[in-house]
Design a protein around this motif. Sequence first.
Motif, short mmCIF file in Angstrom:
data_model
loop_
_atom_site.label_atom_id
_atom_site.label_comp_id
_atom_site.label_asym_id
_atom_site.label_seq_id
_atom_site.Cartn_x
_atom_site.Cartn_y
_atom_site.Cartn_z
N GLN A 19 0.76 -1.24 0.10
CA GLN A 19 0.10 0.18 -0.20
C GLN A 19 0.89 1.15 -0.01
O GLN A 19 0.47 2.17 -0.71
N SER A 20 1.94 1.34 0.78
CA SER A 20 2.86 2.45 0.71
C SER A 20 3.50 2.74 -0.28
O SER A 20 3.62 3.61 -0.87
N MET A 21 3.95 1.53 -1.17
CA MET A 21 4.74 1.54 -2.48
C MET A 21 3.62 2.38 -3.34
O MET A 21 3.88 3.09 -4.37
N ASP A 22 2.38 1.71 -3.23
CA ASP A 22 1.34 2.35 -4.34
C ASP A 22 1.07 3.82 -4.17
O ASP A 22 1.00 4.35 -5.11
N ARG A 23 0.99 4.22 -2.83
CA ARG A 23 0.95 5.49 -2.55
C ARG A 23 2.10 6.39 -3.13
O ARG A 23 2.12 7.62 -3.63
N VAL A 24 3.22 5.85 -2.98
CA VAL A 24 4.51 6.58 -3.50
C VAL A 24 4.40 6.74 -5.06
O VAL A 24 4.68 7.57 -5.61
N HIS A 25 3.98 5.67 -5.60
CA HIS A 25 4.04 5.52 -7.20
C HIS A 25 2.76 6.68 -7.69
O HIS A 25 3.05 7.52 -8.59
N VAL A 26 1.61 6.90 -6.75
CA VAL A 26 0.95 7.73 -7.15
C VAL A 26 1.27 9.13 -7.01
O VAL A 26 1.17 10.23 -7.81
N TRP A 27 2.00 9.41 -6.06
CA TRP A 27 2.55 10.62 -5.58
C TRP A 27 3.69 11.13 -6.76
O TRP A 27 3.62 12.21 -7.20
N ILE A 28 4.64 10.11 -7.23
CA ILE A 28 5.43 10.51 -8.38
C ILE A 28 4.65 10.71 -9.64
O ILE A 28 5.28 11.57 -10.17
N ALA A 29 3.58 10.06 -9.77
CA ALA A 29 2.92 10.25 -10.92
C ALA A 29 2.25 11.71 -11.20
O ALA A 29 2.50 12.58 -12.08
N LEU A 30 1.75 12.02 -9.97
CA LEU A 30 0.98 13.37 -9.92
C LEU A 30 2.21 14.44 -10.01
O LEU A 30 1.99 15.43 -10.57
N HIS A 31 3.44 14.33 -9.44
CA HIS A 31 4.51 15.33 -9.56
C HIS A 31 4.97 15.50 -10.75
O HIS A 31 5.23 16.44 -11.34
N GLN A 32 5.13 14.28 -11.42
CA GLN A 32 5.33 14.39 -13.07
C GLN A 32 4.48 15.06 -13.75
O GLN A 32 4.77 15.86 -14.77
N ASP A 33 3.42 14.75 -13.55
CA ASP A 33 2.31 15.54 -14.36
C ASP A 33 2.36 17.05 -14.11
O ASP A 33 2.13 17.84 -14.94
N GLU A 34 2.30 17.66 -12.82
CA GLU A 34 2.43 18.96 -12.54
C GLU A 34 3.74 19.54 -12.79
O GLU A 34 3.77 20.44 -13.46
N LYS A 35 4.94 18.81 -13.37
CA LYS A 35 6.10 19.34 -13.69
C LYS A 35 5.76 19.47 -15.16
O LYS A 35 6.32 20.37 -15.87
N LYS A 36 5.44 18.56 -15.93
CA LYS A 36 5.04 18.48 -17.32
C LYS A 36 3.82 19.67 -17.55
O LYS A 36 4.24 20.44 -18.65
N GLU A 37 2.77 19.70 -16.81
CA GLU A 37 2.21 20.87 -17.16
C GLU A 37 2.77 22.49 -16.93
O GLU A 37 2.62 23.49 -17.71
N ARG A 38 3.81 22.63 -15.97
CA ARG A 38 4.45 23.69 -15.56
C ARG A 38 5.25 23.93 -16.96
O ARG A 38 5.46 25.27 -17.45
N MET A 39 5.93 22.97 -17.56
CA MET A 39 6.86 23.36 -18.69
C MET A 39 5.94 23.63 -19.85
O MET A 39 6.56 24.49 -20.58
N GLU A 40 5.09 23.07 -20.05
CA GLU A 40 3.92 23.47 -21.11
C GLU A 40 3.78 24.86 -21.07
O GLU A 40 3.47 25.63 -22.17
N ARG A 41 3.22 25.23 -19.90
CA ARG A 41 2.79 26.65 -19.73
C ARG A 41 4.10 27.64 -19.89
O ARG A 41 3.88 28.73 -20.53
N GLU A 42 5.31 27.16 -19.44
CA GLU A 42 6.45 28.04 -19.76
C GLU A 42 6.90 28.14 -21.07
O GLU A 42 7.15 29.23 -21.80
#
Length: 61
Positions: A19-42
């Motif tokens: 369960q903790s690894m599942d949460r870590v993977h979700v957090w990493i995926a969300l973080h990568q999505d935010e980074k991708k959106e920020r780069m697209e805006r820039e």
Amino acid sequence: MVKVATYFAMTFGAFLFWQSMDRVHVWIALHQDEKKERMEREQEIKRMQAELMAEAKESES
């Protein structure tokens, strides 16, 4: 009885780890999505700045 308790503890520990690894993977995926959106805006901002600079040069000439 000790074997049953040990088996239960190991199974429960594996479940918690899973369960903790599942949460870590979700957090990493969300973080990568935010980074991708920020780069697209820039990139969009840079493109708009380039367009505005080109328009300004045209109007000066």
